[in-house]
Design an enzyme around this catalytic site. Structure first.
Site, PDB file in Angstrom:
ATOM      1  N   SER A 181      50.283 -52.353 -25.021  1.00 37.10           N
ATOM      2  CA  SER A 181      51.237 -53.400 -24.676  1.00 37.10           C
ATOM      3  C   SER A 181      52.652 -52.844 -24.615  1.00 37.10           C
ATOM      4  CB  SER A 181      51.167 -54.506 -25.746  1.00 37.10           C
ATOM      5  OG  SER A 181      52.243 -55.410 -25.592  1.00 37.10           O
ATOM      6  N   TYR A 229      51.204 -57.027 -35.161  1.00 32.14           N
ATOM      7  CA  TYR A 229      50.442 -56.921 -33.899  1.00 32.14           C
ATOM      8  C   TYR A 229      50.944 -55.722 -33.107  1.00 32.14           C
ATOM      9  CZ  TYR A 229      49.569 -57.329 -28.981  1.00 32.14           C
ATOM     10  OH  TYR A 229      49.270 -57.012 -27.687  1.00 32.14           O
ATOM     11  N   LYS A 283      49.173 -51.774 -32.028  1.00 33.90           N
ATOM     12  CA  LYS A 283      49.091 -51.124 -30.711  1.00 33.90           C
ATOM     13  C   LYS A 283      49.669 -49.709 -30.791  1.00 33.90           C
ATOM     14  CE  LYS A 283      46.982 -54.335 -28.542  1.00 33.90           C
ATOM     15  NZ  LYS A 283      45.559 -54.133 -28.189  1.00 33.90           N
TER      16      LYS A 283
HETATM   17  C1  WQD Z   1      57.697 -64.968 -22.754  1.00 32.29           C
HETATM   18  C2  WQD Z   1      59.089 -65.583 -22.705  1.00 32.29           C
HETATM   19  C3  WQD Z   1      59.825 -66.463 -24.799  1.00 32.29           C
HETATM   20  C4  WQD Z   1      56.929 -69.716 -25.045  1.00 32.29           C
HETATM   21  C5  WQD Z   1      53.956 -61.600 -26.013  1.00 32.29           C
HETATM   22  C6  WQD Z   1      53.527 -60.376 -26.765  1.00 32.29           C
HETATM   23  C7  WQD Z   1      52.949 -59.375 -25.808  1.00 32.29           C
HETATM   24  C8  WQD Z   1      51.841 -60.041 -25.049  1.00 32.29           C
HETATM   25  C9  WQD Z   1      52.397 -61.229 -24.278  1.00 32.29           C
HETATM   26  C10 WQD Z   1      49.725 -59.795 -26.141  1.00 32.29           C
HETATM   27  C11 WQD Z   1      59.913 -65.218 -23.921  1.00 32.29           C
HETATM   28  C12 WQD Z   1      59.686 -67.559 -23.751  1.00 32.29           C
HETATM   29  C13 WQD Z   1      57.632 -68.608 -24.611  1.00 32.29           C
HETATM   30  C14 WQD Z   1      57.583 -70.967 -25.111  1.00 32.29           C
HETATM   31  C15 WQD Z   1      59.589 -69.953 -24.292  1.00 32.29           C
HETATM   32  N1  WQD Z   1      50.843 -60.487 -25.942  1.00 32.29           N
HETATM   33  N2  WQD Z   1      58.938 -68.732 -24.237  1.00 32.29           N
HETATM   34  N3  WQD Z   1      58.900 -71.038 -24.712  1.00 32.29           N
HETATM   35  O1  WQD Z   1      56.706 -62.786 -26.221  1.00 32.29           O
HETATM   36  O2  WQD Z   1      57.142 -61.699 -23.960  1.00 32.29           O
HETATM   37  O3  WQD Z   1      55.001 -61.254 -25.148  1.00 32.29           O
HETATM   38  O4  WQD Z   1      52.914 -62.134 -25.247  1.00 32.29           O
HETATM   39  O5  WQD Z   1      49.410 -58.746 -25.646  1.00 32.29           O
HETATM   40  O6  WQD Z   1      52.469 -58.282 -26.525  1.00 32.29           O
HETATM   41  O7  WQD Z   1      54.677 -59.802 -27.370  1.00 32.29           O
HETATM   42  O8  WQD Z   1      55.389 -63.470 -24.152  1.00 32.29           O
HETATM   43  O9  WQD Z   1      54.794 -65.650 -23.197  1.00 32.29           O
HETATM   44  O10 WQD Z   1      55.309 -65.514 -25.693  1.00 32.29           O
HETATM   45  O11 WQD Z   1      57.147 -65.294 -24.025  1.00 32.29           O
HETATM   46  O12 WQD Z   1      60.803 -70.051 -23.962  1.00 32.29           O
HETATM   47  O13 WQD Z   1      56.988 -72.028 -25.499  1.00 32.29           O
HETATM   48  O14 WQD Z   1      58.960 -66.995 -22.686  1.00 32.29           O
HETATM   49  O15 WQD Z   1      61.009 -66.670 -25.559  1.00 32.29           O
HETATM   50  O16 WQD Z   1      61.254 -65.078 -23.512  1.00 32.29           O
HETATM   51  P1  WQD Z   1      56.189 -62.305 -24.918  1.00 32.29           P
HETATM   52  P2  WQD Z   1      55.590 -65.052 -24.302  1.00 32.29           P
END
Ligand code: WQD
Length: 339
Positions: A125, A150, A154
């Site tokens: 990741s 997590y 990785k």
């Molecule tokens: C994306 C953006 C949030 C939810 C994580 C893991 C990564 C992979 C993918 C496993 C961010 C914003 C999110 C919400 C929001 N996981 N957001 N409201 O955090 O980039 O990555 O998931 O492999 O390893 O780190 O993905 O989809 O959680 O967030 O505003 O209800 O959307 O702040 O900017 P992230 P995400």
């Protein structure tokens, strides 16, 4: 040729099984169904017409891993997805994450080392980069101290594989560092199935649009970005799945330049949360209800991939757009809610 896909009933795993079968591979899936459902097997079969061999195995049970590999000595490749992947949960349950993500990797590598063919693809990741100093992010960007157990699993996983490749020249491995996988298979037969309240952006968007969630909370509007919201590299899960097949074939055809390689898998384009919402509204015809709230602990401001190495060395690039991914995610949400 027979390929083992661990975690093959999960989100990215199931889409990869479809692409493997499309290329004519015989697929064996191991999954413990802790974060997936057996119906996914039917979805895969509906798409490809071929039902993969499935074994419900918990890779934390070493004896089960040993037994499996003893009965499948003809495995030509392994794609290892099986792991827990919720950042927030890992902070609350670190030992569960280290047991489930590290022990299982060690057991699989131990048994793989006894086989004639040792081609291993590891699901990693972009989390390993943390907040990179330079954007877009290349594979040479420094791995930073993980922000969550997590992410640490990785990083540790990659080090375990790298060290094992050093002393076992028969083992060939590629670590694929995903950016943000989103979307669903265009058939809407398989897709993301978050259990409980979605932590990730896109399933939360589609559940809000379909009426399961009241509104989307946008975590932070005061970041140092053009519109104040975080930027990510959203990659369609089908493009991502295809990259796994390309990587596995690279090893099977001995095209790898060393026996441990790393590739970033992204579109190379950063999109903000508000741009993702705009894309969803455009493809769905909906007007998503959201409000900007405080920042989420652990979020980086921006992360998107430098795709040069994946394009030029691996020979793979994304074909699908953010709109394609959003449209497929929405079609999938409507399908599973029978709307
Ligand atoms: C994306 C953006 C949030 C939810 C994580 C893991 C990564 C992979 C993918 C496993 C961010 C914003 C999110 C919400 C929001 N996981 N957001 N409201 O955090 O980039 O990555 O998931 O492999 O390893 O780190 O993905 O989809 O959680 O967030 O505003 O209800 O959307 O702040 O900017 P992230 P995400």
């Amino acid at each position: 040729m027979k390929v083992l896909v661990t975690g093959g009933l999960g989100f990215i795993g199931s889409h990869t099984v479809v692409e493997l079968q499309n290329k004519g591979f015989e697929v064996v899936i191991i999954d413990n169904l802790s974060n997936s459902s057996i119906e996914v097997l039917d979805g895969i079969t509906t798409i490809t017409g071929v039902k993969p061999h499935f074994e419900k195995i918990d890779l934390r049970e070493k004896s089960e891993v040993v037994r499996f590999f003893e009965t499948h000595k003809d495995i030509a490749g392994v794609i290892h997805f099986a792991a827990s992947k919720a950042v927030g949960e890992s902070v609350k349950e670190p030992l569960m994450y280290y047991e489930n993500n590290i022990n299982t990797l060690v057991y699989v590598l131990q048994e793989l080392s006894k086989l004639e063919k040792q081609n291993f693809i590891f699901s990693s990741s972009c989390t390993v980069y943390g907040q990179a100093d330079e954007l877009p992010i290349t594979e040479n960007a420094p791995v930073k101290p993980a922000e969550s157990p997590y992410g640490n699993t990785k990083q540790i996983g990659e080090e375990i594989i790298r060290d094992t490749c050093k002393i076992n020249s028969q083992l060939k491995s590629i670590a694929l560092r995903y950016f943000n996988p989103i979307g669903a298979h265009p058939s809407a037969e398989i897709g993301e199935l978050p259990i409980g309240v979605p932590q990730n952006l896109v399933p939360y968007i589609t559940q809000t649009a379909i009426g399961i969630r009241e509104q989307l909370s946008v975590f932070g509007g005061d970041y140092d970005t053009p519109d104040g919201t975080c930027i990510r590299d959203y990659i369609h899960v089908v493009d991502l799945a295809k990259a796994h097949v390309v990587a596995l074939e690279r090893l099977m055809e001995n095209k790898n330049l060393s026996n441990y390689e790393v590739f970033n898998l992204g579109t190379g384009k950063g999109s903000s949360v508000l741009e993702a919402i705009k894309s969803f509204d455009k493809v769905s015809g909906k007007k998503l209800k959201y409000q900007i709230v405080g920042r989420r602990e652990g979020d980086v401001t921006a992360a998107y991939a430098d795709t040069t190495k994946a394009n030029d060395v691996l020979g793979w690039k994304t074909k699908l757009t953010l709109d394609d991914a959003m449209a497929s995610a929405w079609k999938w949400e409507q399908k599973i809610r029978n709307k």
